[in-house]
Design a protein around this motif. Structure first.
Motif, PDB file in Angstrom:
ATOM      1  N   THR A  87       7.668   2.559 -17.268  1.00 50.53           N
ATOM      2  CA  THR A  87       6.430   2.792 -16.238  1.00 50.53           C
ATOM      3  C   THR A  87       5.884   1.437 -15.911  1.00 50.53           C
ATOM      4  O   THR A  87       5.576   1.231 -14.823  1.00 50.53           O
ATOM      5  N   ALA A  88       5.717   0.637 -16.753  1.00 51.54           N
ATOM      6  CA  ALA A  88       5.026  -0.786 -16.489  1.00 51.54           C
ATOM      7  C   ALA A  88       6.014  -1.802 -15.608  1.00 51.54           C
ATOM      8  O   ALA A  88       5.520  -2.140 -14.561  1.00 51.54           O
ATOM      9  N   VAL A  89       7.278  -1.574 -15.981  1.00 50.40           N
ATOM     10  CA  VAL A  89       8.156  -2.344 -15.335  1.00 50.40           C
ATOM     11  C   VAL A  89       8.332  -2.114 -13.725  1.00 50.40           C
ATOM     12  O   VAL A  89       8.237  -2.655 -12.710  1.00 50.40           O
ATOM     13  N   THR A  90       8.347  -0.694 -13.755  1.00 50.62           N
ATOM     14  CA  THR A  90       8.493  -0.298 -12.317  1.00 50.62           C
ATOM     15  C   THR A  90       7.201  -0.352 -11.432  1.00 50.62           C
ATOM     16  O   THR A  90       7.591  -0.444  -9.981  1.00 50.62           O
ATOM     17  N   LEU A  91       6.194   0.022 -12.074  1.00 50.85           N
ATOM     18  CA  LEU A  91       5.102  -0.063 -11.132  1.00 50.85           C
ATOM     19  C   LEU A  91       4.596  -1.695 -10.852  1.00 50.85           C
ATOM     20  O   LEU A  91       3.719  -1.984  -9.943  1.00 50.85           O
ATOM     21  N   PHE A  92       4.984  -2.520 -11.830  1.00 53.19           N
ATOM     22  CA  PHE A  92       4.465  -4.085 -11.697  1.00 53.19           C
ATOM     23  C   PHE A  92       4.892  -4.675 -10.363  1.00 53.19           C
ATOM     24  O   PHE A  92       3.694  -5.441  -9.741  1.00 53.19           O
ATOM     25  N   PRO A  93       5.884  -4.583  -9.565  1.00 56.82           N
ATOM     26  CA  PRO A  93       5.921  -5.222  -8.290  1.00 56.82           C
ATOM     27  C   PRO A  93       5.029  -4.599  -7.256  1.00 56.82           C
ATOM     28  O   PRO A  93       4.851  -5.477  -6.395  1.00 56.82           O
ATOM     29  N   VAL A  94       4.537  -3.466  -7.394  1.00 53.48           N
ATOM     30  CA  VAL A  94       3.428  -2.836  -6.469  1.00 53.48           C
ATOM     31  C   VAL A  94       2.185  -3.214  -7.058  1.00 53.48           C
ATOM     32  O   VAL A  94       1.464  -3.768  -6.153  1.00 53.48           O
ATOM     33  N   VAL A  95       1.641  -2.968  -8.097  1.00 51.41           N
ATOM     34  CA  VAL A  95       0.389  -3.191  -8.277  1.00 51.41           C
ATOM     35  C   VAL A  95      -0.030  -4.649  -8.676  1.00 51.41           C
ATOM     36  O   VAL A  95      -1.217  -5.025  -8.575  1.00 51.41           O
ATOM     37  N   ARG A 149      -8.548   0.666  -7.033  1.00 43.64           N
ATOM     38  CA  ARG A 149      -9.026  -0.485  -6.113  1.00 43.64           C
ATOM     39  C   ARG A 149      -8.136  -0.325  -5.078  1.00 43.64           C
ATOM     40  O   ARG A 149      -8.520  -0.686  -3.890  1.00 43.64           O
ATOM     41  N   SER A 150      -6.786  -0.121  -5.356  1.00 42.11           N
ATOM     42  CA  SER A 150      -5.961  -0.202  -4.449  1.00 42.11           C
ATOM     43  C   SER A 150      -5.723   0.975  -3.390  1.00 42.11           C
ATOM     44  O   SER A 150      -5.162   1.010  -2.529  1.00 42.11           O
ATOM     45  N   SER A 151      -6.317   2.228  -3.961  1.00 41.23           N
ATOM     46  CA  SER A 151      -6.042   3.522  -3.265  1.00 41.23           C
ATOM     47  C   SER A 151      -4.583   3.894  -3.111  1.00 41.23           C
ATOM     48  O   SER A 151      -4.222   4.559  -2.112  1.00 41.23           O
ATOM     49  N   LEU A 152      -3.780   3.577  -4.193  1.00 42.87           N
ATOM     50  CA  LEU A 152      -2.415   4.014  -4.123  1.00 42.87           C
ATOM     51  C   LEU A 152      -2.148   5.415  -4.265  1.00 42.87           C
ATOM     52  O   LEU A 152      -1.147   5.935  -3.685  1.00 42.87           O
ATOM     53  N   VAL A 153      -3.088   6.126  -4.916  1.00 42.55           N
ATOM     54  CA  VAL A 153      -3.024   7.299  -5.298  1.00 42.55           C
ATOM     55  C   VAL A 153      -4.667   7.978  -5.258  1.00 42.55           C
ATOM     56  O   VAL A 153      -5.400   6.955  -5.013  1.00 42.55           O
ATOM     57  N   PRO A 154      -4.748   9.215  -4.926  1.00 43.41           N
ATOM     58  CA  PRO A 154      -6.054   9.613  -4.985  1.00 43.41           C
ATOM     59  C   PRO A 154      -7.040   9.022  -6.039  1.00 43.41           C
ATOM     60  O   PRO A 154      -6.822   9.402  -7.121  1.00 43.41           O
ATOM     61  N   ARG A 155      -8.221   8.696  -5.681  1.00 45.19           N
ATOM     62  CA  ARG A 155      -8.932   8.132  -6.648  1.00 45.19           C
ATOM     63  C   ARG A 155      -9.522   9.046  -7.636  1.00 45.19           C
ATOM     64  O   ARG A 155      -9.884   8.798  -8.823  1.00 45.19           O
ATOM     65  N   ALA A 156      -9.381  10.253  -7.686  1.00 43.43           N
ATOM     66  CA  ALA A 156      -9.711  11.228  -8.605  1.00 43.43           C
ATOM     67  C   ALA A 156      -8.813  11.080 -10.101  1.00 43.43           C
ATOM     68  O   ALA A 156      -9.194  11.209 -11.006  1.00 43.43           O
ATOM     69  N   GLY A 209       4.226  10.430  -3.900  1.00 38.78           N
ATOM     70  CA  GLY A 209       4.356   9.022  -4.015  1.00 38.78           C
ATOM     71  C   GLY A 209       3.268   8.285  -3.649  1.00 38.78           C
ATOM     72  O   GLY A 209       2.065   8.789  -3.592  1.00 38.78           O
ATOM     73  N   PHE A 210       3.175   6.908  -3.235  1.00 41.82           N
ATOM     74  CA  PHE A 210       1.913   6.304  -2.844  1.00 41.82           C
ATOM     75  C   PHE A 210       1.187   6.553  -1.746  1.00 41.82           C
ATOM     76  O   PHE A 210       1.881   7.132  -0.738  1.00 41.82           O
ATOM     77  N   LYS A 211      -0.058   6.595  -1.692  1.00 47.97           N
ATOM     78  CA  LYS A 211      -0.692   6.814  -0.450  1.00 47.97           C
ATOM     79  C   LYS A 211      -0.476   5.585   0.567  1.00 47.97           C
ATOM     80  O   LYS A 211      -0.392   4.369   0.179  1.00 47.97           O
ATOM     81  N   PRO A 212      -0.699   5.853   1.871  1.00 47.20           N
ATOM     82  CA  PRO A 212      -0.724   4.582   2.621  1.00 47.20           C
ATOM     83  C   PRO A 212      -1.801   3.592   2.339  1.00 47.20           C
ATOM     84  O   PRO A 212      -2.871   4.147   2.347  1.00 47.20           O
ATOM     85  N   SER A 213      -1.398   2.507   2.372  1.00 47.42           N
ATOM     86  CA  SER A 213      -2.439   1.507   1.934  1.00 47.42           C
ATOM     87  C   SER A 213      -2.170  -0.064   2.323  1.00 47.42           C
ATOM     88  O   SER A 213      -1.109  -0.108   2.680  1.00 47.42           O
ATOM     89  N   PRO A 214      -2.902  -0.940   2.344  1.00 51.73           N
ATOM     90  CA  PRO A 214      -2.623  -2.235   2.827  1.00 51.73           C
ATOM     91  C   PRO A 214      -1.317  -2.869   1.744  1.00 51.73           C
ATOM     92  O   PRO A 214      -0.507  -3.356   2.333  1.00 51.73           O
ATOM     93  N   ILE A 215      -1.459  -2.306   0.534  1.00 54.70           N
ATOM     94  CA  ILE A 215      -0.274  -2.813  -0.279  1.00 54.70           C
ATOM     95  C   ILE A 215       1.015  -2.050   0.222  1.00 54.70           C
ATOM     96  O   ILE A 215       2.024  -3.079   0.243  1.00 54.70           O
ATOM     97  N   THR A 216       1.049  -0.925   0.243  1.00 53.30           N
ATOM     98  CA  THR A 216       2.244  -0.228   0.940  1.00 53.30           C
ATOM     99  C   THR A 216       2.865  -0.701   2.181  1.00 53.30           C
ATOM    100  O   THR A 216       4.126  -1.088   2.399  1.00 53.30           O
TER     101      THR A 216
END
Length: 262
Positions: free
Chosen positions: A86-94, A178-185, A238-245
């Protein structure tokens, strides 16, 4: 005069063929893999039952079957590897939100896995001693060794599978909030659950509450819901649309162009 030809055309290498009408982008693949890893971390739930006979009194000098413990150990190894995944996969994004916290998340997941592996090693050692019978050793000394291995497992479980998930929730929960990649809830669940889990771990360490009790189970519930809901969301949505994606897709989708002359 020959006209320049953009060899890449209008295609974007970030977009793969559609599956069920949904474009599969590089970020979608990342979210899918991370979500699958997160859901895999729940396969160890049966170990609460599988380890029961092994952690019972006098197992080491008994003839109790150990197959359940071996399966439990395998499931925990899968959980440890999935946690690192989980950590290795998400690292390039977060890391685009905060690289320091993203590295901290990778480190905390790795520590968690190391503690899980250490606990599994103690269970496997206990099983090996029970199988061997250790000729010449008296029952009292063997029972003491067995109790020590069980206590060691309980300690690694407390630190690895109780404390570290709270650390993970603080790090990744903050990044996702902070990134809003998923719903904040979803990260809010983790951020609420983390202090509850910290408190339960401390109370357990000082003997105020039992390691397995109603209080500890209730304290662990928000963390469990956070990880399960995150995994499910990443797999399904998947990820929500955001400046990062947007930045990731722009980086991958920028077509390399060249001029061909006929």
């Amino acid at each position: 005069m020959p006209q320049p030809n953009n060899w890449a055309g209008n295609r974007s290498p970030a977009i793969a063929p559609t599956m069920e009408g949904i474009p599969v982008t590089s970020t979608r693949k990342t979210a899918l893999v991370a979500g699958i890893f997160y859901l895999m971390t729940f396969v160890s739930i049966p170990t609460l039952t599988l380890y029961g006979p092994v952690k019972g009194k006098d197992f080491i000098i008994s003839s109790t079957a150990d197959t359940g413990a071996l399966w439990g150990g395998l499931l925990e190894v899968i959980v440890g590897l999935a946690g690192i995944g989980t950590a290795v996969t998400l690292f390039p994004v977060v890391k685009r939100q905060n690289e320091g916290m993203a590295l901290g998340f990778v480190a905390s997941r790795t520590i968690e896995a190391a503690m899980i592996f250490a606990g599994v090693a103690s269970i496997l050692s206990l099983v090996a001693l029970q199988q061997a019978g250790v000729p010449g050793a008296n029952a009292t000394s063997l029972t003491t060794v067995g109790d020590g291995l069980v206590a060691f497992y309980n300690g690694t479980f407390l630190l690895g599978q109780s404390l570290m998930p709270a650390v993970n929730a603080v790090l990744l929960g903050t990044l996702l909030y902070r990134s809003s990649l998923v719903p904040r809830a979803i990260p809010v669940l983790g951020l609420i659950g983390a202090p509850l889990q910290f408190a339960a771990v401390i109370l357990t360490m000082f003997g105020v509450i039992d390691r397995i009790s109603t209080v500890t189970l209730l304290a662990a519930l928000p963390i469990a819901l956070w990880e399960f809901s995150l995994g499910l969301w990443l797999v399904v949505k998947g990820f929500k649309p955001s400046p990062i994606t947007g930045a990731l897709l722009a980086t991958v989708a920028t077509p390399a162009s060249r001029t061909d002359f006929d």
